[in-house]
Motif scaffolding. Structure first.
Motif, PDB file in Angstrom:
ATOM      1  N   VAL A 268      13.959  34.493  13.523  1.00 10.69           N
ATOM      2  CA  VAL A 268      12.892  33.662  14.098  1.00 10.69           C
ATOM      3  C   VAL A 268      13.013  33.788  15.646  1.00 10.69           C
ATOM      4  O   VAL A 268      14.123  34.058  16.193  1.00 10.69           O
ATOM      5  N   GLU A 269      12.149  33.465  16.468  1.00 11.74           N
ATOM      6  CA  GLU A 269      11.972  33.536  17.849  1.00 11.74           C
ATOM      7  C   GLU A 269      13.051  32.474  18.270  1.00 11.74           C
ATOM      8  O   GLU A 269      13.288  31.290  17.678  1.00 11.74           O
ATOM      9  N   PRO A 270      13.634  32.710  19.651  1.00 11.63           N
ATOM     10  CA  PRO A 270      14.545  31.870  20.133  1.00 11.63           C
ATOM     11  C   PRO A 270      13.818  30.388  20.374  1.00 11.63           C
ATOM     12  O   PRO A 270      14.470  29.588  20.393  1.00 11.63           O
ATOM     13  N   THR A 271      12.497  30.500  20.575  1.00 16.83           N
ATOM     14  CA  THR A 271      11.814  29.141  20.732  1.00 16.83           C
ATOM     15  C   THR A 271      11.505  28.428  19.452  1.00 16.83           C
ATOM     16  O   THR A 271      11.048  27.224  19.661  1.00 16.83           O
ATOM     17  N   ASP A 272      11.736  28.897  18.573  1.00 14.83           N
ATOM     18  CA  ASP A 272      11.473  28.304  17.125  1.00 14.83           C
ATOM     19  C   ASP A 272      12.253  27.341  16.784  1.00 14.83           C
ATOM     20  O   ASP A 272      13.507  27.359  17.193  1.00 14.83           O
ATOM     21  N   PRO A 273      11.957  26.164  16.486  1.00 15.01           N
ATOM     22  CA  PRO A 273      12.794  24.926  16.436  1.00 15.01           C
ATOM     23  C   PRO A 273      13.878  25.243  15.219  1.00 15.01           C
ATOM     24  O   PRO A 273      14.699  24.414  15.291  1.00 15.01           O
ATOM     25  N   ARG A 274      13.698  26.224  14.428  1.00 15.56           N
ATOM     26  CA  ARG A 274      14.728  26.595  13.441  1.00 15.56           C
ATOM     27  C   ARG A 274      15.940  27.602  13.986  1.00 15.56           C
ATOM     28  O   ARG A 274      16.750  27.826  13.568  1.00 15.56           O
ATOM     29  N   SER A 275      15.625  28.080  15.420  1.00 15.16           N
ATOM     30  CA  SER A 275      16.606  29.203  15.708  1.00 15.16           C
ATOM     31  C   SER A 275      17.906  28.392  16.260  1.00 15.16           C
ATOM     32  O   SER A 275      17.797  27.186  16.430  1.00 15.16           O
ATOM     33  N   TYR A 276      18.791  29.176  16.152  1.00 17.01           N
ATOM     34  CA  TYR A 276      20.233  28.448  16.411  1.00 17.01           C
ATOM     35  C   TYR A 276      20.255  27.937  18.070  1.00 17.01           C
ATOM     36  O   TYR A 276      21.107  26.931  18.434  1.00 17.01           O
ATOM     37  N   TYR A 277      19.459  28.735  18.836  1.00 17.39           N
ATOM     38  CA  TYR A 277      19.553  28.022  20.147  1.00 17.39           C
ATOM     39  C   TYR A 277      18.750  26.605  20.134  1.00 17.39           C
ATOM     40  O   TYR A 277      19.087  25.728  20.854  1.00 17.39           O
TER      41      TYR A 277
ATOM     42  N   THR B 244      26.882  37.443  25.324  1.00 18.51           N
ATOM     43  CA  THR B 244      26.299  36.412  26.386  1.00 18.51           C
ATOM     44  C   THR B 244      26.503  36.976  27.865  1.00 18.51           C
ATOM     45  O   THR B 244      25.798  36.322  28.726  1.00 18.51           O
ATOM     46  N   GLY B 245      27.073  38.179  28.055  1.00 15.34           N
ATOM     47  CA  GLY B 245      27.217  38.677  29.395  1.00 15.34           C
ATOM     48  C   GLY B 245      28.593  38.351  30.183  1.00 15.34           C
ATOM     49  O   GLY B 245      28.769  38.727  31.265  1.00 15.34           O
ATOM     50  N   GLY B 246      29.382  37.323  29.678  1.00 19.01           N
ATOM     51  CA  GLY B 246      30.464  36.649  30.287  1.00 19.01           C
ATOM     52  C   GLY B 246      31.504  38.026  30.679  1.00 19.01           C
ATOM     53  O   GLY B 246      32.099  37.926  31.857  1.00 19.01           O
TER      54      GLY B 246
ATOM     55  N   PHE C  90      11.071  42.803  30.475  1.00 17.68           N
ATOM     56  CA  PHE C  90      11.608  42.127  29.145  1.00 17.68           C
ATOM     57  C   PHE C  90      10.512  42.470  28.285  1.00 17.68           C
ATOM     58  O   PHE C  90       9.491  41.827  28.117  1.00 17.68           O
ATOM     59  N   ASP C  91      10.861  43.508  27.289  1.00 17.97           N
ATOM     60  CA  ASP C  91       9.771  44.078  26.326  1.00 17.97           C
ATOM     61  C   ASP C  91      10.002  43.571  24.878  1.00 17.97           C
ATOM     62  O   ASP C  91      11.137  43.618  24.377  1.00 17.97           O
ATOM     63  N   GLU C  92       9.473  42.463  24.624  1.00 16.88           N
ATOM     64  CA  GLU C  92       9.481  41.674  23.293  1.00 16.88           C
ATOM     65  C   GLU C  92       9.242  42.732  22.124  1.00 16.88           C
ATOM     66  O   GLU C  92       9.710  42.473  20.991  1.00 16.88           O
ATOM     67  N   ASN C  93       8.525  43.882  22.286  1.00 21.64           N
ATOM     68  CA  ASN C  93       8.505  44.915  21.288  1.00 21.64           C
ATOM     69  C   ASN C  93       9.881  45.306  20.728  1.00 21.64           C
ATOM     70  O   ASN C  93       9.959  45.966  19.503  1.00 21.64           O
TER      71      ASN C  93
ATOM     72  N   THR D 118      24.404  44.580  13.459  1.00 18.48           N
ATOM     73  CA  THR D 118      25.628  44.357  14.281  1.00 18.48           C
ATOM     74  C   THR D 118      25.794  43.285  14.857  1.00 18.48           C
ATOM     75  O   THR D 118      24.855  42.589  15.451  1.00 18.48           O
ATOM     76  N   GLU D 119      27.199  42.592  14.848  1.00 20.00           N
ATOM     77  CA  GLU D 119      27.411  41.245  15.446  1.00 20.00           C
ATOM     78  C   GLU D 119      28.103  41.310  16.806  1.00 20.00           C
ATOM     79  O   GLU D 119      28.635  42.008  17.310  1.00 20.00           O
ATOM     80  N   GLY D 120      27.690  40.200  17.538  1.00 18.64           N
ATOM     81  CA  GLY D 120      28.458  39.884  18.565  1.00 18.64           C
ATOM     82  C   GLY D 120      27.873  40.557  20.050  1.00 18.64           C
ATOM     83  O   GLY D 120      28.389  40.225  21.229  1.00 18.64           O
ATOM     84  N   ILE D 121      26.969  41.761  19.755  1.00 17.68           N
ATOM     85  CA  ILE D 121      26.338  42.445  21.079  1.00 17.68           C
ATOM     86  C   ILE D 121      24.848  42.231  20.960  1.00 17.68           C
ATOM     87  O   ILE D 121      24.298  42.221  19.753  1.00 17.68           O
ATOM     88  N   GLY D 122      24.095  42.461  22.152  1.00 21.48           N
ATOM     89  CA  GLY D 122      22.743  42.482  22.020  1.00 21.48           C
ATOM     90  C   GLY D 122      22.141  41.105  22.035  1.00 21.48           C
ATOM     91  O   GLY D 122      22.903  39.859  21.725  1.00 21.48           O
ATOM     92  N   GLU D 123      21.039  41.019  22.476  1.00 15.77           N
ATOM     93  CA  GLU D 123      20.273  39.645  22.807  1.00 15.77           C
ATOM     94  C   GLU D 123      18.739  39.791  22.789  1.00 15.77           C
ATOM     95  O   GLU D 123      18.163  40.806  23.165  1.00 15.77           O
ATOM     96  N   ASP D 124      18.086  38.605  22.191  1.00 18.40           N
ATOM     97  CA  ASP D 124      16.655  38.801  22.529  1.00 18.40           C
ATOM     98  C   ASP D 124      16.376  37.697  23.703  1.00 18.40           C
ATOM     99  O   ASP D 124      15.056  37.429  23.566  1.00 18.40           O
ATOM    100  N   ILE D 125      17.338  37.467  24.462  1.00 18.90           N
ATOM    101  CA  ILE D 125      17.043  36.441  25.668  1.00 18.90           C
ATOM    102  C   ILE D 125      17.848  37.394  26.928  1.00 18.90           C
ATOM    103  O   ILE D 125      18.652  38.033  26.592  1.00 18.90           O
TER     104      ILE D 125
END
Length: 453
Positions: free
Chosen positions: A120-129, A182-184, A221-224, A231-238
């Protein structure tokens, strides 16, 4: 006596270990910063303590409060340890692509786990964000950590991980390679190292389905580019605030398959049992090998423990289902070996179409061979049935022989997979394998696709 006052005092000072066989083709000294030695078995322990202590100091987190965070699992574990020692409650919001082991471990250390859909999109109310933010608004005396934009995340690595690496390499480090989520870690370590020596190169490992690499190279920022990945723990859609792109010299992307395969290779070839992002880092390192010279000192960070992936990357069945196992598929029987013992589902010429439809539903299949007393005489698939239904709404009560198509081709055991593949066409969606003794098995297009490595 030499002891720690609590488990939090054991965080940090993780070892630097020389890699050998797995990086044999790299002409440089490659050292792994093995963060699984932290008590929560990941690099995230460091920033979990820092974020909580900073929140306590400025009053965002109050005594007896509830900590709420969206996590892929490792940050949640770090937060759980701190919450236990300091007396806080913890709610972890996690996406359903994370391993069951991660969820079970979080529950074991007292966290309440809320699972959200990945696709789901990050802005979707179901997303974990979104769910994390909503829970923080609804829960009294709570604090939403937000590791993505909480700058205490990168500060922890600037104050701890960076100085450790500099000291352990005696200031001789030339390259730092790490997966970026997260980039930290990359930003905190990168900032410290570049302040010590601006010539140190910092490389980020990204994954397909993530926006980091293209954004770094183009500012777009290419949404496509955003799609689900394993893969877990790396990469983001934000774009987390903790990712300081000015400190990063470049990114390389690693496929899900390569990340999984190299995760297992690290264990088998180096005896270091680490997680999925470590596999991505090693494959990324090999992709960057032309950047390294014989006198270089390359440090790659291993984020977490392999124990969190025993049901995934370290499970043969899981790997095989995704086509990640390095197996030679050369003959007809190789394609179906994992389900060759299953009974072939058939339908008879005089049975009704409704019977075939019910069998497709029950066994979740798309095509069925048609038989009579003489053997295979036809076939039906969901496309045929759909067309027939459009033409005649009463088709369900007609005999199969009135709607069936041509019988599926039959091949023998040992037939090369190349020959089997040629038998598939627009008109033919399956091939039968003669197992001998009057028994047959079916190969579908899905089976062929699943065998592609």
């Amino acid at each position: 006596m030499d002891f720690s006052n609590n488990i939090l005092e054991t965080i940090g000072n993780t070892p630097l270990v020389k890699l050998n066989k797995i990086v044999a083709e790299i002409d440089a000294l490659v050292l792994a910063k093995v963060e699984t030695f932290n008590p929560g078995n990941s690099v995230k322990d460091r920033m979990a303590v820092k974020m909580i202590e900073d929140a306590e100091a400025d009053g965002r987190l109050k005594p007896g409060g509830t900590i709420i965070e969206g996590t892929s699992g490792n940050t949640g574990m770090g937060l759980a340890l701190v919450a236990i020692v300091k007396g806080y409650k913890l709610i972890c919001v996690i996406s359903d692509k994370q391993s069951k082991e991660k969820m079970d471990i979080l529950r074991a250390v007292g966290a309440k786990v809320v699972v959200c859909p990945t696709d789901v999109e990050p802005t979707d109310p179901r997303s974990y964000y979104s769910v994390s933010k909503r829970l923080a608004e609804e829960t009294p005396n709570s604090w939403y950590v937000n590791q993505y934009d909480n700058m205490s995340n990168s500060l922890a690595h600037y104050e701890q991980t960076g100085p450790e690496i500099w000291k352990q390499t005696d200031g001789k480090i030339t390259h730092f390679v790490v997966g970026v989520g997260t980039g930290g870690t990359i930003s905190g370590v990168g900032k410290y190292l570049k302040e010590k020596n601006p010539n140190i190169k910092v490389w980020g490992i990204d994954t397909y389905g993530s926006v980091f690499k293209k954004y770094h190279e183009t500012g777009i920022f290419d949404e496509n580019e955003i799609y689900s990945y394993i893969t877990e723990g790396i990469g983001e859609d934000i774009l987390p605030k903790n990712v300081d792109f000015s400190l990063i010299d470049g990114f390389t992307k690693v496929t899900d398959k390569d990340a999984a395969v190299y995760t297992r290779k690290i264990a088998l070839e180096e005896g270091i049992f680490v997680g999925n992002s470590a596999g991505a880092c090693i494959k990324g390192l090999l992709q960057l090998k032309e950047h390294f010279k014989p006198d270089d000192v390359v440090v790659v960070l291993f984020h977490d423990s392999g124990s969190r992936y025993v049901g995934k990357m370290f499970n043969d069945d899981w790997m095989r289902e995704r086509g990640f196992l390095e197996e030679n598929v050369t003959k007809a029987e190789d394609v179906i070996k994992d389900h060759i013992d299953k009974e072939l589902i058939v339908v008879r010429t005089e049975e009704l179409v409704s019977h075939a439809i019910e069998r497709m539903r029950k066994y979740k299949i798309s095509q069925i061979p048609v038989v009579d007393i003489n053997g295979f005489v036809g076939s039906v698939d969901e496309t045929d049935l759909f067309r027939s239904y459009v033409a005649d709404k009463n088709v369900a009560e007609k005999p199969i022989k009135e709607v069936m198509g041509k019988p599926f081709p039959i091949v023998k055991l040992g037939t090369p997979i190349e020959e089997v593949s040629k038998l598939f066409s627009k008109e033919n969606d399956a091939v039968l394998v003669d197992l001998g003794n009057g028994h047959h098995h079916i190969i579908t297009k899905y089976d062929i696709i699943g065998s592609i490595k």
